[in-house]
Scaffold this motif. Structure first.
Motif, PDB file in Angstrom:
ATOM      1  N   GLU A 274      -4.948   2.490   5.191  1.00 25.22           N
ATOM      2  CA  GLU A 274      -5.778   1.379   4.712  1.00 25.22           C
ATOM      3  C   GLU A 274      -4.931   0.371   3.938  1.00 25.22           C
ATOM      4  O   GLU A 274      -5.115  -0.854   4.083  1.00 25.22           O
ATOM      5  CB  GLU A 274      -6.895   1.904   3.812  1.00 25.22           C
ATOM      6  CG  GLU A 274      -7.961   2.689   4.569  1.00 25.22           C
ATOM      7  CD  GLU A 274      -8.998   3.308   3.633  1.00 25.22           C
ATOM      8  OE1 GLU A 274     -10.197   3.117   3.858  1.00 25.22           O
ATOM      9  OE2 GLU A 274      -8.567   3.966   2.664  1.00 25.22           O
ATOM     10  N   ALA A 275      -4.000   0.866   3.137  1.00 27.93           N
ATOM     11  CA  ALA A 275      -3.138  -0.038   2.382  1.00 27.93           C
ATOM     12  C   ALA A 275      -2.262  -0.859   3.323  1.00 27.93           C
ATOM     13  O   ALA A 275      -2.058  -2.066   3.124  1.00 27.93           O
ATOM     14  CB  ALA A 275      -2.273   0.756   1.406  1.00 27.93           C
ATOM     15  N   ASP A 276      -1.736  -0.217   4.372  1.00 28.21           N
ATOM     16  CA  ASP A 276      -0.905  -0.954   5.326  1.00 28.21           C
ATOM     17  C   ASP A 276      -1.733  -2.000   6.062  1.00 28.21           C
ATOM     18  O   ASP A 276      -1.244  -3.107   6.352  1.00 28.21           O
ATOM     19  CB  ASP A 276      -0.275   0.010   6.320  1.00 28.21           C
ATOM     20  CG  ASP A 276       0.769   0.913   5.665  1.00 28.21           C
ATOM     21  OD1 ASP A 276       1.265   0.538   4.580  1.00 28.21           O
ATOM     22  OD2 ASP A 276       1.080   1.977   6.237  1.00 28.21           O
ATOM     23  N   GLN A 277      -2.976  -1.648   6.373  1.00 28.34           N
ATOM     24  CA  GLN A 277      -3.831  -2.604   7.065  1.00 28.34           C
ATOM     25  C   GLN A 277      -4.091  -3.847   6.195  1.00 28.34           C
ATOM     26  O   GLN A 277      -4.057  -4.975   6.684  1.00 28.34           O
ATOM     27  CB  GLN A 277      -5.153  -1.931   7.437  1.00 28.34           C
ATOM     28  CG  GLN A 277      -6.084  -2.852   8.213  1.00 28.34           C
ATOM     29  CD  GLN A 277      -7.401  -2.172   8.547  1.00 28.34           C
ATOM     30  OE1 GLN A 277      -7.620  -1.007   8.210  1.00 28.34           O
ATOM     31  NE2 GLN A 277      -8.290  -2.895   9.229  1.00 28.34           N
ATOM     32  N   ILE A 278      -4.328  -3.629   4.900  1.00 29.10           N
ATOM     33  CA  ILE A 278      -4.545  -4.758   3.986  1.00 29.10           C
ATOM     34  C   ILE A 278      -3.280  -5.595   3.867  1.00 29.10           C
ATOM     35  O   ILE A 278      -3.320  -6.826   3.864  1.00 29.10           O
ATOM     36  CB  ILE A 278      -4.991  -4.240   2.605  1.00 29.10           C
ATOM     37  CG1 ILE A 278      -6.372  -3.578   2.715  1.00 29.10           C
ATOM     38  CG2 ILE A 278      -5.031  -5.373   1.583  1.00 29.10           C
ATOM     39  CD1 ILE A 278      -6.822  -2.886   1.442  1.00 29.10           C
ATOM     40  N   ARG A 279      -2.112  -4.912   3.787  1.00 27.85           N
ATOM     41  CA  ARG A 279      -0.845  -5.647   3.719  1.00 27.85           C
ATOM     42  C   ARG A 279      -0.676  -6.514   4.949  1.00 27.85           C
ATOM     43  O   ARG A 279      -0.275  -7.689   4.861  1.00 27.85           O
ATOM     44  CB  ARG A 279       0.316  -4.669   3.598  1.00 27.85           C
ATOM     45  CG  ARG A 279       1.690  -5.350   3.572  1.00 27.85           C
ATOM     46  CD  ARG A 279       2.775  -4.365   3.938  1.00 27.85           C
ATOM     47  NE  ARG A 279       2.551  -3.833   5.294  1.00 27.85           N
ATOM     48  CZ  ARG A 279       3.144  -2.743   5.789  1.00 27.85           C
ATOM     49  NH1 ARG A 279       3.987  -2.068   5.048  1.00 27.85           N
ATOM     50  NH2 ARG A 279       2.872  -2.329   7.023  1.00 27.85           N
ATOM     51  N   ASP A 280      -0.994  -5.966   6.147  1.00 25.67           N
ATOM     52  CA  ASP A 280      -0.851  -6.738   7.375  1.00 25.67           C
ATOM     53  C   ASP A 280      -1.808  -7.931   7.389  1.00 25.67           C
ATOM     54  O   ASP A 280      -1.460  -9.008   7.893  1.00 25.67           O
ATOM     55  CB  ASP A 280      -1.109  -5.828   8.592  1.00 25.67           C
ATOM     56  CG  ASP A 280      -0.053  -4.738   8.733  1.00 25.67           C
ATOM     57  OD1 ASP A 280       1.042  -4.913   8.134  1.00 25.67           O
ATOM     58  OD2 ASP A 280      -0.315  -3.737   9.409  1.00 25.67           O
ATOM     59  N   GLN A 281      -3.028  -7.740   6.838  1.00 27.51           N
ATOM     60  CA  GLN A 281      -3.972  -8.862   6.731  1.00 27.51           C
ATOM     61  C   GLN A 281      -3.379  -9.984   5.884  1.00 27.51           C
ATOM     62  O   GLN A 281      -3.489 -11.166   6.217  1.00 27.51           O
ATOM     63  CB  GLN A 281      -5.287  -8.397   6.093  1.00 27.51           C
ATOM     64  CG  GLN A 281      -6.127  -7.497   6.945  1.00 27.51           C
ATOM     65  CD  GLN A 281      -7.352  -7.012   6.194  1.00 27.51           C
ATOM     66  OE1 GLN A 281      -7.938  -5.983   6.537  1.00 27.51           O
ATOM     67  NE2 GLN A 281      -7.757  -7.722   5.172  1.00 27.51           N
ATOM     68  N   VAL A 282      -2.757  -9.585   4.778  1.00 32.11           N
ATOM     69  CA  VAL A 282      -2.165 -10.559   3.871  1.00 32.11           C
ATOM     70  C   VAL A 282      -1.038 -11.311   4.554  1.00 32.11           C
ATOM     71  O   VAL A 282      -0.936 -12.550   4.476  1.00 32.11           O
ATOM     72  CB  VAL A 282      -1.669  -9.864   2.585  1.00 32.11           C
ATOM     73  CG1 VAL A 282      -0.800 -10.808   1.756  1.00 32.11           C
ATOM     74  CG2 VAL A 282      -2.850  -9.355   1.763  1.00 32.11           C
TER      75      VAL A 282
END
Length: 675
Positions: free
Chosen positions: A649-657
């Motif tokens: 989930e953290a990686d997904q948010i980073r990729d969104q950013v």
């Protein structure tokens, strides 16, 4: 104010010892300075505070005595034996500067005989230190010291017209006063002129060309009300102070203007003879009625701690000249007299009651009920600002509001108008009101550097004065900072200030162009769509201009904007019991992209789990990234209040950013496949 014991007895019985009189007057607010025994009189010197111009005459002091000892005040009656032609046929009066002169009354006496004054008049004036001149001039001085209203007598035959024109001084105009000195006048000074030239300096001194002499037979008696500020400014600018200017500076009784004129004419007719023209030329608007004041009787024990009977309160107020309009068991409504400009509020009446009742009658240990006070939002915000700044290791400075003219050119981001100039410099070489706090703080920094102080972190909260054409200046409540730290250090302090006042508000940053500040390390600060201030590092040229040796960063903020967004009610936020996850990002962006733009994009795209963004550094490597590029290194902290986030989930948010930053700013994550 020197008063004569014998003179006071004309208005009120003095059956008390002089020592008792001066002691009681001192307790009531007229401090005793000195007493001098004269051959047949006693001269008493009283200190009259600036809010009590009614006591700058014997009648006013006698009124105080009558109130304190419950005596009867006797004011001389004034008959009007006018037997001459209408005064309007003998002279004309006009006012072209009503801002400087609110009212002008002229009366004409013809056929007077100039000569020495009688002994009683000479002795009265000598007792208070005034030399006798002749019967007409002595009468004007006598009435001045009797009621506190200045007067002037013109030789009517020497007035061109004969006409009186109250106007502003003309550019380059000169005036010869009765002391036979010539003064250069300024356009904002009030002049009494006839049809051809100036004949008196309004409220300050008469002119030599129209003064009363032995050949004078016809008089024009002046009694007027001039603007206190104008008289004070004129007297100081010319160094020409007089008993008249002293009283006009403090304000005269608007109703007493006519009384003094009639009293002066009465005494001149008695001592110099002549014929009084019928009526008076009275130029000026009607005297405004004073609004009533309500005194709640229950406020007396609340403020003073003692009970005073209602009948006694009403008696005191009536003796002071207040006109009662209504009264019941709970309150009394009165209209204060025209000679007491200082009575405008309920607390003023309470003070009068306490003063007349006697401060010595109030026990020292009396219990006064305490009531909680409410701090203004401005005070609460200032307290928070001070707390943040002192916690950051800064010291508060207090500087003068007037500065040299050339300081305005150093830093003035709020206005393009020239600074306001004072007519009289408060400090040598300083005659401009500040349009910015920064030049003063930089001068203080220079002085501290010269003394070898190693740490110079200063802030000041004060008002700056921004000119607005012909209107009063805008008095902006401002915070100024100067620090040896860099741009980011001071920006962090400002962000802490905003966070302390309202945690949900974010500091906005845009480009600015200020000659004092480095374009690459300066910013215009905003809160929402409101201009909040300016921040930046001082350029090398600016450091040289201000005499500084070391790097300096400055900031200036509009505290009024901070008050508008303040959330001063403490807020509670639940803390998550679950661990955070951090992700570091190193984005390559174009040189013009500011960190504030990235910060806003990251916050908009990270979603509900974003807890914090931490800026790390900006790095440039043209060989690897290409010209016009820079790296922005920062970290994001993610946390959920409901559960533990997973790495996926953290990686997904980073990729969104990263994707949002790429779309908005063309940003590329370092090490990512650019293809």
């Amino acid at each position: 104010m020197i008063v004569s014991w014998n003179w006071l007895k004309d208005y009120v019985p003095l059956d008390m010892p002089p020592d008792e009189l001066v002691e009681r007057l001192s307790m009531a607010g007229l401090n005793h300075e000195d007493s001098v025994d004269l051959p047949s009189d006693l001269a008493i010197d009283l200190e009259v505070t600036s809010n009590r111009p009614d006591c700058l005459g014997h009648v006013g002091v006698a009124r105080e005595i009558a109130v304190l000892w419950q005596k009867t005040l006797t004011v001389p009656p004034i008959p009007e034996p006018s037997t001459g032609p209408p005064v309007g046929s003998l002279a004309k009066v006009s006012i072209t500067c009503p801002r400087l002169c609110q009212r002008y009354i002229a009366r004409v006496i013809r056929g007077v005989r100039i000569g020495p004054s009688p002994d009683w008049l000479v002795q009265r004036l000598q007792a208070i230190g005034i030399a006798a001149v002749n019967n007409v001039v002595d009468v004007t001085n006598y009435v001045l010291m009797e009621c506190g209203q200045p007067l002037h007598a013109f030789d009517l035959a020497k007035l061109a017209g004969p006409e009186i024109i109250v106007r502003q001084a003309l550019p380059g105009e000169q005036f010869e006063a009765i002391n036979h000195k010539v003064y250069d006048l300024q356009p904002d000074m009030c002049v009494i002129a006839d049809a051809e030239r100036s004949v008196a300096l309004g409220g300050v001194m008469g002119g030599a060309e129209t003064e009363v002499s032995e050949s004078t037979t016809d008089l024009l008696i002046e009694s007027a009300e001039f603007a206190p500020l104008s008289i004070r400014t004129t007297a100081r600018a010319l160094g020409l102070h007089s008993p008249s200017s002293y009283r006009f500076e403090r304000g005269v009784d608007p109703i007493g203007v006519d009384w003094a004129s009639r009293r002066c004419c009465q005494l001149i007719l008695e001592l110099a003879g002549g014929e009084l023209a019928d009526g008076a030329i009275d130029v000026g608007p009607p005297i405004a009625e004073r609004p009533p004041i309500v005194l709640r009787l229950n406020q007396l024990p609340r403020v003073l701690g003692i009970e005073i009977p209602a009948d006694e309160v009403r008696r005191m107020l009536a003796a002071l000249g207040c006109e009662q309009q209504a009264a019941d068991v709970t309150s009394v409504t009165v209209v204060p007299p025209s000679w007491r400009r200082d009575l405008t509020r309920e607390i003023d009446l309470i003070e009068e009651v306490a003063r007349v009742h006697g401060y010595d009658q109030i026990p020292e240990d009396v219990g006064v009920p305490m009531a909680p006070s409410y701090r203004r939002d401005e005070d609460r915000v200032q307290s928070k600002v001070r707390s943040v700044l002192t916690a950051a290791g800064m010291d508060e400075a207090m500087m003068s509001s007037v500065v040299p003219a050339d300081w305005h050119a150093i830093f003035c981001p709020w206005t393009q108008a020239q600074p306001l100039q004072t007519s009289t410099p408060m400090l040598k070489g300083a005659d401009r009101l500040r349009c910015s706090l920064i030049p003063s703080l930089l001068e203080s920094r220079r002085a501290n550097q010269a003394l070898g102080n190693p740490v110079i972190e200063l802030f000041e909260t004060a008002r700056i004065y921004l000119a607005r054409g012909g209107k009063l200046p805008k008095e902006q409540w401002t915070l100024g900072l100067t620090s040896g730290g860099d741009y980011f250090h001071v920006k962090g302090i400002i962000e802490a200030i905003v966070d302390a006042v309202h945690p949900a508000v974010r500091l906005g940053v845009t480009d600015t162009c200020q000659p004092l500040l480095d374009p690459a390390r300066s910013a215009r600060l905003q809160l929402g769509d409101r201009l909040f201030g300016f921040l930046g590092e001082v350029t090398q040229q600016g450091l040289k201009q201000c005499g500084l040796r070391n790097a300096t960063t400055v900031a200036e903020l509009n505290l009024s904007v901070l008050v508008e967004i303040a959330c001063l009610i403490p807020q509670h936020t639940d803390q998550s019991p679950y661990p955070p996850i951090e992700r570091d990002l190193n984005l390559i962006v174009d040189e013009p992209v500011r960190w504030a733009q990235l910060d806003r994009t990251v916050r908009d795209s990270a979603g509900q789990f974003l807890e914090q963004i931490s800026y790390q550094e900006t790095y440039r490597d043209p060989q690897k990234d290409g010209p016009g590029k820079k790296r922005q290194l920062f970290s994001i902290t993610l946390r959920s209040s409901q559960r533990t986030l997973t790495n996926e989930e953290a990686d997904q948010i980073r990729d969104q950013v990263v994707a949002a930053c790429h779309q908005a700013h063309g940003a590329i994550l370092l090490g990512a496949d650019n293809a």
